[in-house]
Design a protein around this motif. Structure first.
Motif, PDB file in Angstrom:
ATOM      1  N   PHE A 188       0.728  -1.240   0.268  1.00  0.00           N
ATOM      2  CA  PHE A 188      -0.094   0.196   0.053  1.00  0.00           C
ATOM      3  C   PHE A 188       0.944   1.237   0.006  1.00  0.00           C
ATOM      4  CE2 PHE A 188      -2.420   2.860   1.842  1.00  0.00           C
ATOM      5  CZ  PHE A 188      -4.223   3.472   1.769  1.00  0.00           C
ATOM      6  N   SER A 189       2.321   1.396   0.676  1.00  0.00           N
ATOM      7  CA  SER A 189       3.055   2.700   0.620  1.00  0.00           C
ATOM      8  C   SER A 189       3.290   2.661  -1.069  1.00  0.00           C
ATOM      9  CB  SER A 189       3.306   2.264   2.193  1.00  0.00           C
ATOM     10  OG  SER A 189       4.154   1.646   2.299  1.00  0.00           O
ATOM     11  N   ARG A 190       4.064   2.039  -1.158  1.00  0.00           N
ATOM     12  CA  ARG A 190       4.483   1.349  -2.352  1.00  0.00           C
ATOM     13  C   ARG A 190       3.694   2.339  -3.128  1.00  0.00           C
ATOM     14  NH1 ARG A 190       9.291  -0.008  -4.034  1.00  0.00           N
ATOM     15  NH2 ARG A 190       8.061  -1.063  -5.616  1.00  0.00           N
ATOM     16  N   TYR A 191       2.258   1.712  -3.756  1.00  0.00           N
ATOM     17  CA  TYR A 191       1.749   2.538  -4.633  1.00  0.00           C
ATOM     18  C   TYR A 191       1.262   3.415  -4.418  1.00  0.00           C
ATOM     19  CZ  TYR A 191      -3.062   2.507  -6.888  1.00  0.00           C
ATOM     20  OH  TYR A 191      -3.811   2.413  -8.084  1.00  0.00           O
ATOM     21  N   TRP A 192       1.039   4.443  -3.158  1.00  0.00           N
ATOM     22  CA  TRP A 192       1.016   5.308  -2.873  1.00  0.00           C
ATOM     23  C   TRP A 192       2.544   6.273  -3.160  1.00  0.00           C
ATOM     24  CZ3 TRP A 192      -3.627   6.892  -4.577  1.00  0.00           C
ATOM     25  CH2 TRP A 192      -4.651   5.945  -4.328  1.00  0.00           C
ATOM     26  N   ASP A 193       3.312   5.998  -3.154  1.00  0.00           N
ATOM     27  CA  ASP A 193       4.874   6.493  -2.886  1.00  0.00           C
ATOM     28  C   ASP A 193       4.968   6.925  -4.490  1.00  0.00           C
ATOM     29  OD1 ASP A 193       7.186   7.166  -3.062  1.00  0.00           O
ATOM     30  OD2 ASP A 193       8.250   5.760  -2.464  1.00  0.00           O
ATOM     31  N   PHE A 194       3.997   7.935  -4.692  1.00  0.00           N
ATOM     32  CA  PHE A 194       5.285   8.557  -6.542  1.00  0.00           C
ATOM     33  C   PHE A 194       5.936   8.992  -7.441  1.00  0.00           C
ATOM     34  CE2 PHE A 194       0.270   9.196  -5.412  1.00  0.00           C
ATOM     35  CZ  PHE A 194      -0.575   8.695  -6.500  1.00  0.00           C
ATOM     36  N   SER A 195       6.922   8.248  -5.917  1.00  0.00           N
ATOM     37  CA  SER A 195       8.988   9.050  -6.602  1.00  0.00           C
ATOM     38  C   SER A 195       9.013   7.767  -6.793  1.00  0.00           C
ATOM     39  CB  SER A 195      10.078   9.435  -5.551  1.00  0.00           C
ATOM     40  OG  SER A 195       9.790   8.204  -4.082  1.00  0.00           O
ATOM     41  N   LEU A 196       8.225   6.540  -7.139  1.00  0.00           N
ATOM     42  CA  LEU A 196       8.779   5.716  -7.527  1.00  0.00           C
ATOM     43  C   LEU A 196       7.631   5.252  -8.943  1.00  0.00           C
ATOM     44  CD1 LEU A 196       8.156   3.043  -4.494  1.00  0.00           C
ATOM     45  CD2 LEU A 196      10.892   3.713  -6.147  1.00  0.00           C
ATOM     46  N   PRO A 197       8.507   6.320 -10.258  1.00  0.00           N
ATOM     47  CA  PRO A 197       7.097   6.102 -11.409  1.00  0.00           C
ATOM     48  C   PRO A 197       7.343   4.700 -12.115  1.00  0.00           C
ATOM     49  CG  PRO A 197       9.523   6.987 -11.436  1.00  0.00           C
ATOM     50  CD  PRO A 197       9.464   6.523 -10.083  1.00  0.00           C
ATOM     51  N   SER A 198       6.120   4.575 -12.067  1.00  0.00           N
ATOM     52  CA  SER A 198       5.672   2.592 -13.116  1.00  0.00           C
ATOM     53  C   SER A 198       4.976   3.535 -13.945  1.00  0.00           C
ATOM     54  CB  SER A 198       4.982   2.092 -12.150  1.00  0.00           C
ATOM     55  OG  SER A 198       3.904   2.673 -11.751  1.00  0.00           O
ATOM     56  N   ALA A 199       4.642   4.260 -14.403  1.00  0.00           N
ATOM     57  CA  ALA A 199       3.918   4.440 -16.040  1.00  0.00           C
ATOM     58  C   ALA A 199       3.637   5.287 -15.881  1.00  0.00           C
ATOM     59  CB  ALA A 199       2.602   3.024 -16.493  1.00  0.00           C
ATOM     60  N   GLU A 200       3.802   5.776 -17.306  1.00  0.00           N
ATOM     61  CA  GLU A 200       3.383   6.823 -17.732  1.00  0.00           C
ATOM     62  C   GLU A 200       2.305   7.444 -18.541  1.00  0.00           C
ATOM     63  OE1 GLU A 200       5.894  10.896 -19.898  1.00  0.00           O
ATOM     64  OE2 GLU A 200       7.261   9.345 -19.443  1.00  0.00           O
ATOM     65  N   VAL A 201       1.392   8.009 -18.468  1.00  0.00           N
ATOM     66  CA  VAL A 201       0.384   8.143 -19.631  1.00  0.00           C
ATOM     67  C   VAL A 201       0.788   9.325 -20.633  1.00  0.00           C
ATOM     68  CG1 VAL A 201      -2.001   8.751 -19.276  1.00  0.00           C
ATOM     69  CG2 VAL A 201      -1.333   7.712 -17.184  1.00  0.00           C
ATOM     70  N   ARG A 202       0.146   9.580 -21.528  1.00  0.00           N
ATOM     71  CA  ARG A 202       0.621  10.725 -22.606  1.00  0.00           C
ATOM     72  C   ARG A 202      -0.778  10.439 -23.045  1.00  0.00           C
ATOM     73  NH1 ARG A 202       5.917   7.534 -26.070  1.00  0.00           N
ATOM     74  NH2 ARG A 202       7.236   7.939 -23.747  1.00  0.00           N
ATOM     75  N   PRO A 203      -1.310  12.092 -23.073  1.00  0.00           N
ATOM     76  CA  PRO A 203      -2.953  11.883 -23.842  1.00  0.00           C
ATOM     77  C   PRO A 203      -2.425  12.595 -24.777  1.00  0.00           C
ATOM     78  CG  PRO A 203      -1.742  14.091 -22.615  1.00  0.00           C
ATOM     79  CD  PRO A 203      -0.255  13.301 -22.452  1.00  0.00           C
ATOM     80  N   THR A 204      -3.643  11.834 -25.861  1.00  0.00           N
ATOM     81  CA  THR A 204      -3.975  12.211 -27.206  1.00  0.00           C
ATOM     82  C   THR A 204      -4.153  13.433 -27.943  1.00  0.00           C
ATOM     83  OG1 THR A 204      -6.155  11.747 -27.214  1.00  0.00           O
ATOM     84  CG2 THR A 204      -4.883   9.531 -27.152  1.00  0.00           C
ATOM     85  N   GLN A 205      -4.062  13.744 -28.759  1.00  0.00           N
ATOM     86  CA  GLN A 205      -4.094  14.957 -29.726  1.00  0.00           C
ATOM     87  C   GLN A 205      -5.464  15.600 -30.017  1.00  0.00           C
ATOM     88  OE1 GLN A 205      -1.604  16.594 -30.346  1.00  0.00           O
ATOM     89  NE2 GLN A 205      -2.910  18.690 -30.836  1.00  0.00           N
ATOM     90  N   ILE A 206      -6.529  15.023 -29.384  1.00  0.00           N
ATOM     91  CA  ILE A 206      -7.998  14.400 -29.045  1.00  0.00           C
ATOM     92  C   ILE A 206      -8.346  15.322 -28.002  1.00  0.00           C
ATOM     93  CG2 ILE A 206      -8.666  11.988 -29.278  1.00  0.00           C
ATOM     94  CD1 ILE A 206     -10.905  15.211 -30.762  1.00  0.00           C
ATOM     95  N   SER A 207      -7.593  14.404 -27.078  1.00  0.00           N
ATOM     96  CA  SER A 207      -8.298  14.809 -25.579  1.00  0.00           C
ATOM     97  C   SER A 207      -7.892  16.113 -25.271  1.00  0.00           C
ATOM     98  CB  SER A 207      -7.156  13.796 -24.778  1.00  0.00           C
ATOM     99  OG  SER A 207      -7.251  13.691 -23.264  1.00  0.00           O
ATOM    100  N   LYS A 208      -6.197  16.353 -25.384  1.00  0.00           N
ATOM    101  CA  LYS A 208      -6.344  17.207 -25.859  1.00  0.00           C
ATOM    102  C   LYS A 208      -7.182  18.823 -25.464  1.00  0.00           C
ATOM    103  CE  LYS A 208      -1.061  17.249 -26.229  1.00  0.00           C
ATOM    104  NZ  LYS A 208       0.251  17.109 -25.965  1.00  0.00           N
ATOM    105  N   VAL A 209      -7.753  18.563 -27.563  1.00  0.00           N
ATOM    106  CA  VAL A 209      -8.079  19.601 -27.754  1.00  0.00           C
ATOM    107  C   VAL A 209      -9.695  19.844 -26.562  1.00  0.00           C
ATOM    108  CG1 VAL A 209      -9.968  20.082 -29.866  1.00  0.00           C
ATOM    109  CG2 VAL A 209      -7.650  19.790 -29.718  1.00  0.00           C
ATOM    110  N   ASN A 210     -10.046  18.449 -26.229  1.00  0.00           N
ATOM    111  CA  ASN A 210     -11.592  17.900 -25.479  1.00  0.00           C
ATOM    112  C   ASN A 210     -11.208  19.093 -24.202  1.00  0.00           C
ATOM    113  OD1 ASN A 210     -13.831  16.592 -25.043  1.00  0.00           O
ATOM    114  ND2 ASN A 210     -12.499  15.769 -23.459  1.00  0.00           N
ATOM    115  N   THR A 211      -9.893  18.632 -23.730  1.00  0.00           N
ATOM    116  CA  THR A 211      -9.954  19.142 -22.579  1.00  0.00           C
ATOM    117  C   THR A 211     -10.309  20.662 -22.576  1.00  0.00           C
ATOM    118  OG1 THR A 211      -8.271  17.480 -21.532  1.00  0.00           O
ATOM    119  CG2 THR A 211      -7.992  19.948 -20.638  1.00  0.00           C
ATOM    120  N   ALA A 212      -9.370  21.195 -23.983  1.00  0.00           N
ATOM    121  CA  ALA A 212      -9.348  22.809 -24.038  1.00  0.00           C
ATOM    122  C   ALA A 212     -10.756  23.522 -24.358  1.00  0.00           C
ATOM    123  CB  ALA A 212      -8.174  23.257 -25.090  1.00  0.00           C
TER     124      ALA A 212
END
Length: 274
Positions: A188-212
């Motif tokens: 549980f502690s390692r799951y919430w320890d964000f100094s241990l990166p495990s995966a990176e999410v890359r937004p799609t182009q349409i997602s950026k347009v939708n957010t705007a």
């Protein structure tokens, strides 16, 4: 011959007293009363001990094999966190009908969003946590605006369901990706320890347009009660456009193969978990 054997024995004793050898022979006391062995035995023993010491020095200690960590206490991350903390105040201001304060908080959110992105690029302060925290702040802001504006009957309820439903599904997916890509042990502690990166999410182009577009819709809707003229007709068109891009962007995360990059898989083989 006796003097040569004695000298070799003393040298062998000095070698065996080294820390590396003491770990092999912890219960043996190498005192001066050791009987002098033959020169051949001394040579074979010295060769074995030297070979062991050389192998032991070549191997790095276990304590040095630690996971890669990153600095998460950066100015961009702090600014992003401040946008998240401002969401409850924004919700209260809208529900209380204080649209001037709500507009000011939206301006603050927009400025800090631009500043943290500029600092991350200009001064190399980007982090894996930032790639998660920044869209999370946008979603927290969007969810706050969507719920409160729908409660004030400023946006249609079906549009609010589409926006929130997409964000809930993406959030659940993000939690699953964090768990599935986190190296063992999955505590549980390692799951919430964000100094241990495990995966990176890359937004799609349409997602950026939708957010705007979503931010534009929520901003205009928030400001509309204090405007001297009615903009209801343009708002309806913008609402239909946002509904379409929201569904489109949600589907892009499902079918795109480049939205997630697993970082833990790039770890060198043999690295240990602290």
């Amino acid at each position: 011959m006796l003097r040569t054997s004695t000298t070799s024995s003393l040298r062998l004793l000095q070698t065996l007293r080294q820390p590396a050898c003491r770990r092999i022979f912890p219960n043996i006391c190498f005192g001066p009363s050791l009987i002098c062995p033959s020169p051949k035995y001394i040579s074979q023993t010295r060769t074995f001990v030297s070979s062991f010491i050389r192998r032991n020095e070549e191997q790095p200690p276990e304590s040095s094999k630690i996971e890669k960590r990153e600095n998460i206490y950066t100015i961009p991350n702090i600014l992003t966190a401040s946008r998240i903390l401002a969401c409850p105040i924004l919700a209260w201001s809208i529900l209380d009908g204080n649209y001037h304060l709500a507009t000011g908080l939206l301006v603050y959110a927009g400025l800090t969003d631009w500043v943290d992105g500029y600092l991350a690029r200009r001064y190399n302060m980007s982090s894996v946590l930032g790639t998660i925290l920044d869209p999370a702040a946008d979603k927290a802001l969007m969810t706050t605006l969507t719920v409160t504006l729908a409660m004030q009957n400023l946006i249609p309820t079906p549009l609010a369901v589409i926006i929130i439903g997409r964000d809930v599904l993406l959030s659940l997916t993000a939690f699953y990706l964090r768990y599935s890509t986190l190296p063992h042990p999955k505590t549980f502690s390692r799951y919430w320890d964000f100094s241990l990166p495990s995966a990176e999410v890359r937004p799609t182009q349409i997602s950026k347009v939708n957010t705007a577009l979503q931010l534009l819709l929520m901003g205009v809707t928030t400001v509309s009660p204090i405007l001297p003229i009615s903009i209801q007709t343009p708002l309806v068109g913008l609402q239909l456009l946002v509904a379409s891009t929201t569904i489109w962007s949600g589907m892009s995360y499902v079918f795109s193969k480049d939205t997630v990059r697993v970082i833990a898989s790039s770890r060198k083989k043999g690295d240990n978990i602290p």
